[in-house]
Design a protein around this motif. Structure first.
Motif, PDB file in Angstrom:
ATOM      1  N   THR A 213       0.825  -1.211   0.000  1.00 48.62           N
ATOM      2  CA  THR A 213       0.000   0.000   0.000  1.00 48.62           C
ATOM      3  C   THR A 213       0.859   1.262   0.000  1.00 48.62           C
ATOM      4  O   THR A 213       0.343   2.353  -0.187  1.00 48.62           O
ATOM      5  CB  THR A 213      -0.933   0.058   1.225  1.00 48.62           C
ATOM      6  N   PHE A 214       2.178   1.104   0.217  1.00 48.01           N
ATOM      7  CA  PHE A 214       3.056   2.271   0.118  1.00 48.01           C
ATOM      8  C   PHE A 214       3.435   2.553  -1.332  1.00 48.01           C
ATOM      9  O   PHE A 214       4.287   3.386  -1.606  1.00 48.01           O
ATOM     10  CB  PHE A 214       4.325   2.067   0.948  1.00 48.01           C
ATOM     11  N   MET A 224      -4.711   1.504  -4.003  1.00 51.05           N
ATOM     12  CA  MET A 224      -4.766   2.810  -3.353  1.00 51.05           C
ATOM     13  C   MET A 224      -4.709   3.942  -4.372  1.00 51.05           C
ATOM     14  O   MET A 224      -5.442   4.925  -4.270  1.00 51.05           O
ATOM     15  CB  MET A 224      -3.577   2.962  -2.399  1.00 51.05           C
ATOM     16  N   LEU A 237     -14.081  11.477  -0.903  1.00 46.55           N
ATOM     17  CA  LEU A 237     -12.916  10.873  -0.268  1.00 46.55           C
ATOM     18  C   LEU A 237     -13.283   9.811   0.762  1.00 46.55           C
ATOM     19  O   LEU A 237     -12.798   8.684   0.726  1.00 46.55           O
ATOM     20  CB  LEU A 237     -12.086  11.980   0.382  1.00 46.55           C
TER      21      LEU A 237
ATOM     22  N   ALA C  67      -0.790   2.059   5.849  1.00 49.35           N
ATOM     23  CA  ALA C  67      -0.960   3.238   5.000  1.00 49.35           C
ATOM     24  C   ALA C  67      -2.437   3.600   4.886  1.00 49.35           C
ATOM     25  O   ALA C  67      -2.812   4.775   4.977  1.00 49.35           O
ATOM     26  CB  ALA C  67      -0.377   2.978   3.619  1.00 49.35           C
ATOM     27  N   ALA C  68      -3.290   2.585   4.703  1.00 51.57           N
ATOM     28  CA  ALA C  68      -4.719   2.847   4.562  1.00 51.57           C
ATOM     29  C   ALA C  68      -5.273   3.470   5.838  1.00 51.57           C
ATOM     30  O   ALA C  68      -6.053   4.425   5.812  1.00 51.57           O
ATOM     31  CB  ALA C  68      -5.455   1.547   4.245  1.00 51.57           C
ATOM     32  N   ILE C  71      -4.087   7.095   6.105  1.00 53.48           N
ATOM     33  CA  ILE C  71      -4.780   7.966   5.151  1.00 53.48           C
ATOM     34  C   ILE C  71      -6.186   8.286   5.651  1.00 53.48           C
ATOM     35  O   ILE C  71      -6.647   9.424   5.572  1.00 53.48           O
ATOM     36  CB  ILE C  71      -4.814   7.291   3.762  1.00 53.48           C
ATOM     37  N   ILE C  72      -6.852   7.273   6.211  1.00 51.56           N
ATOM     38  CA  ILE C  72      -8.194   7.529   6.745  1.00 51.56           C
ATOM     39  C   ILE C  72      -8.137   8.530   7.891  1.00 51.56           C
ATOM     40  O   ILE C  72      -8.933   9.466   7.968  1.00 51.56           O
ATOM     41  CB  ILE C  72      -8.856   6.205   7.184  1.00 51.56           C
ATOM     42  N   TYR C  75      -6.930  12.076   6.212  1.00 50.01           N
ATOM     43  CA  TYR C  75      -7.778  12.733   5.220  1.00 50.01           C
ATOM     44  C   TYR C  75      -9.273  12.562   5.450  1.00 50.01           C
ATOM     45  O   TYR C  75     -10.047  13.467   5.166  1.00 50.01           O
ATOM     46  CB  TYR C  75      -7.437  12.222   3.819  1.00 50.01           C
TER      47      TYR C  75
END
Lengths: 273, 256, 221
Positions: A213-214, A224, A237, C67-68, C71-72, C75
């Motif tokens: 995911t990076f 992603m 979003l 990462a997910a 991001i949540i 953002y």
């Protein structure tokens, strides 16, 4: 989820008083959890995140095709990284069990290195430094290689645990039959070890999948990245990121379940012998 | 310790029409049994006969579906503090010793006296050492259970149960997990207890021991009490055919 | 750039980054442990909805990519009018994800307890809470030292998420600092090597502490 056994072993069959108390707490817990859910939904509602325009494009086939394409790239990177990591992990395991102390030490150092360094640092290395060394890699390899390196050490240890789980008598029996060391390892020990190793290899795949995911760091178009494009085109979003997170969670959950099941099956066949 | 009471007193342990099922399996069929103070009752029978289950219902490690269990005339509580309190008065010795694996033998001995009986640590330790001395493992007090032999662990487990000054003791196949050479040392400890007048229920496969130590033998098969007899009568001329078959099968194991 | 030049110019920054990584790791590990214990209590309690909730919590945070998650937090939450500082986002992610693994380790630690141990506690007349406090928890903790050690290393690796959010130079940790140096000078391989050595040394230190504790408390069976 772990075997539920301990949950039940901790408690005795409840008497009438305990049963009543459990019933009361069940009601309270349901109310509490319901209230929590209500708060979440209310927050979404108040901030307008439940408006249909944020969600209705998930009913469109094109949305899923697009996410599916991203997911495919993610899986491609993860599987490639896993295959490389399994190869490297196998070599590192052989190195760690080697008689030559230099080989052994180098392998141990590499294993400790890959296990102690965050994947992100390796990704930045492949992103920032490797190109300057005159090696030009595409985005695919810039994400795949660091993920593979990062997983190789853990996989080496998984292999080693599997080899150690094979009873010593198997080696002794093979050697006493006149098999060479190499033959003993590849024809007797390793085929038995692999059964113990497969469940942990599957759960390593979860780690690799998470690391990919990076990919946005190196601009590889994974799930992603495609999600990001959806976000700009639908100006939505929260819903997109939540859905993507759920996709990741479900895939990893499935892989972990598969790993658990195979581990239980393996344990059973081992016990039957 | 205690002298034997005449029959007719309130039984220490009494089971009335106890039934238990595991799913479709009827493991205890209408069991009635009473154990008077100072009495040693040995339960024998083939494996799967329900004898262990019966023993474990007495302190509610196994629940029952119907019937009644009375301890000194008081119905066994179903839950909570009262059940715990009652259990503390009945010692139990398990097949697999079950000493707490993370504590030294001595800590095993004082845990319950301190936290259940609220004894002072010093008092509990003195009592513990006295009991360990008695069962012959005082020199192992500081060791962890896994560092002891099976026989030593089982003797320490007996001492741990005795540290609660129980009114009665339950033995659930206390020697079945032991190597042959260690069985004797454990049986000797149990025999001594019997001679001192401890009320005991013993599930065992050791027939000579059963004959020597018991006041009464209960033979179980298929979840039922098939025969209840004096040891002399049971072992020399059992009245039921099933007991005859059972005794035959264990006397000539090579014939199997 | 030579090592001495790199260290003379950025040595302080590296030191600060190392301390930040340690601070984040320690903080998040403690947080993860606390939440992991609470979640485990929920998962083993006899109240069904709480068990289901505990299982759900663990499956979500065990399976979500870092990462997910980040991001949540960074953002998506602001759009729901929940504002967290960048550092706080990193901390929340690095607490919740390891907490799920912590609970899994505690569950498997409890599963190693032999049922006879629990029966013996009951037979001696210990109450439920005495049994939990004196037998179940000590035995579960003793058999989870090594997994919990790996969890500490894993938590450290998770804190590298901090490199993904804008932070002040004095907030940088070991991964972020490499980025920072690379964006200013040609740090090259060396800039990475310094951070990598510091990471690996920390991991080895954690591993050594864990192995030492494990030798002392491991349960012989």
């Amino acid at each position: 989820m772990n075997a539920p056994s301990i949950r039940d072993r901790l408690y005795e069959p409840p008497g009438p008083k305990t049963r009543r108390r459990i019933a009361v707490f069940t009601v309270i817990a349901l109310l509490g959890l319901g209230f929590l859910l209500y708060l979440v939904v209310r927050q979404f509602e108040r901030q307008g995140q439940l408006q249909p325009r944020y969600w209705d494009f998930f009913l469109k086939w094109s949305t899923w095709r697009y996410l599916g394409a991203g997911l495919l790239s993610t899986l491609k990177a993860a599987l490639t990284a896993a295959v490389i990591a399994i190869g490297a992990g196998f070599l590192l395991m052989r190195g760690k069990l080697n008689k030559n102390p230099v080989v052994r030490w180098v392998s141990v150092a590499l294993i400790e290195f890959t296990r102690g360094v965050p994947t992100l640092l390796l990704i930045y290395f492949f992103f920032l430094v490797v190109p300057r060394m005159g090696v030009s890699l595409g985005a695919f390899w810039r994400i795949t290689l660091p993920c593979a390196i990062s997983a190789s050490g853990i996989i080496a240890e998984a292999f080693r645990a599997g080899v150690n789980a094979v009873p010593r008598g198997q080696t002794e029996a093979a050697l006493s039959l006149g098999l060479s060391n190499l033959r003993t390892f590849y024809q007797v020990v390793f085929p038995q070890a692999i059964r113990f190793v497969i469940p942990s290899l599957i759960s390593e795949l979860v780690i690799v999948l998470k690391d990919t995911t990076f990919a946005y760091v190196v601009s590889y178009a994974d799930l992603m990245q495609n999600a990001k494009v959806l976000i700009t085109s639908h100006d939505s979003l929260v819903s997109v990121y939540l859905v993507v997170a759920v996709i990741y969670i479900l895939i990893n959950y499935g892989l972990n379940k598969l790993s658990d099941r195979m581990a239980r099956g393996g344990a059973r066949t081992a016990a039957e012998r | 310790m205690t002298q034997r009471y005449p029959a007719g007193d309130v039984p220490v342990i009494e089971l009335k029409n106890v039934n238990k099922h595991y799913g479709d399996l009827h493991v205890l069929k209408d069991i009635s049994l009473s154990v008077r103070k100072g009495e040693v009752v040995v339960i024998i029978g083939p494996s799967g006969s329900g004898k262990s289950t019966l023993c474990r219902t007495i302190n509610r490690l196994e629940t029952i579906d119907s019937g009644q269990i009375l301890i000194e005339g008081v119905p066994l509580p179903e839950e909570g503090r009262r059940l715990a309190e009652l259990r503390s008065r009945i010692g139990m010795v398990f097949q697999s010793f079950n000493l707490f694996a993370h504590m030294s033998v001595l800590d095993n001995m004082i845990l319950a006296p301190v936290s259940v009986l609220k004894k002072s640590r010093r008092e509990a330790r003195e009592e513990a050492m006295r009991l360990l001395e008695r069962v012959g493992v005082a020199d192992q007090a500081k060791k962890l259970p896994a560092q002891l032999s099976g026989g030593q662990q089982q003797r320490a487990a007996i001492a741990r149960a005795l540290a609660m000054r129980p009114r009665a003791m339950l033995f659930d196949e206390p020697t079945s997990a032991l190597d042959p050479e260690m069985i004797g040392e454990v049986l000797n400890v149990i025999t001594e207890l019997a001679q001192e007048g401890m009320t005991m229920v013993i599930v065992t496969h050791e027939m000579n021991f059963a004959r020597r130590v018991s006041d009464r033998v209960i033979f179980m098969d298929g979840g039922m009490i098939v025969e209840e007899n004096t040891p002399e009568a049971f072992f020399s001329h059992p009245s039921s055919q099933r007991a005859v078959d059972f005794l035959q099968s264990i006397r000539t194991p090579e014939a199997l | 750039m030579s090592l001495s030049a790199l260290l003379s110019q950025y040595g302080d920054l590296y030191l600060q980054a190392l301390l930040n990584t340690w601070r984040l790791t320690a903080l998040c590990y403690v947080g993860a442990f606390a939440i992991g214990i609470v979640v485990t209590v929920l998962r083993v309690c006899p109240v069904k909805p709480l068990r289901v909730f505990g299982d759900f919590f663990v499956q979500v945070f065990r399976n979500i990519p870092g990462a997910a998650m980040l991001i949540i937090l960074v953002y998506a939450l602001p759009r729901l009018k929940i504002m967290l500082s960048y550092e706080m986002c990193v901390i929340v992610a690095s607490v919740l994800i390891p907490s799920a693994f912590c609970s899994e380790h505690l569950m498997s630690g409890m599963n190693t307890i032999h049922p006879g141990q629990i029966e013996a506690a009951r037979a001696l007349g210990l109450t439920f809470s005495q049994m939990i406090a004196r037998v179940v928890i000590p035995q579960a903790l003793r058999s989870t030292v090594l997994p919990m050690t790996s969890l500490a290393v894993g938590t450290m690796l998770t804190t590298a998420l901090a490199s993904q959010v804008p932070l002040r130079p004095n907030q940088l940790e070991l991964t972020g600092v490499v980025n920072y140096i690379n964006s200013r000078a040609v740090g090259g391989v060396l800039a990475f090597a310094v951070s990598a050595v510091l990471y690996v040394s920390t991991a080895l230190l954690i591993g050594w502490i864990g192995a030492t504790i494990d030798r002392k408390v491991r349960i012989l069976r």
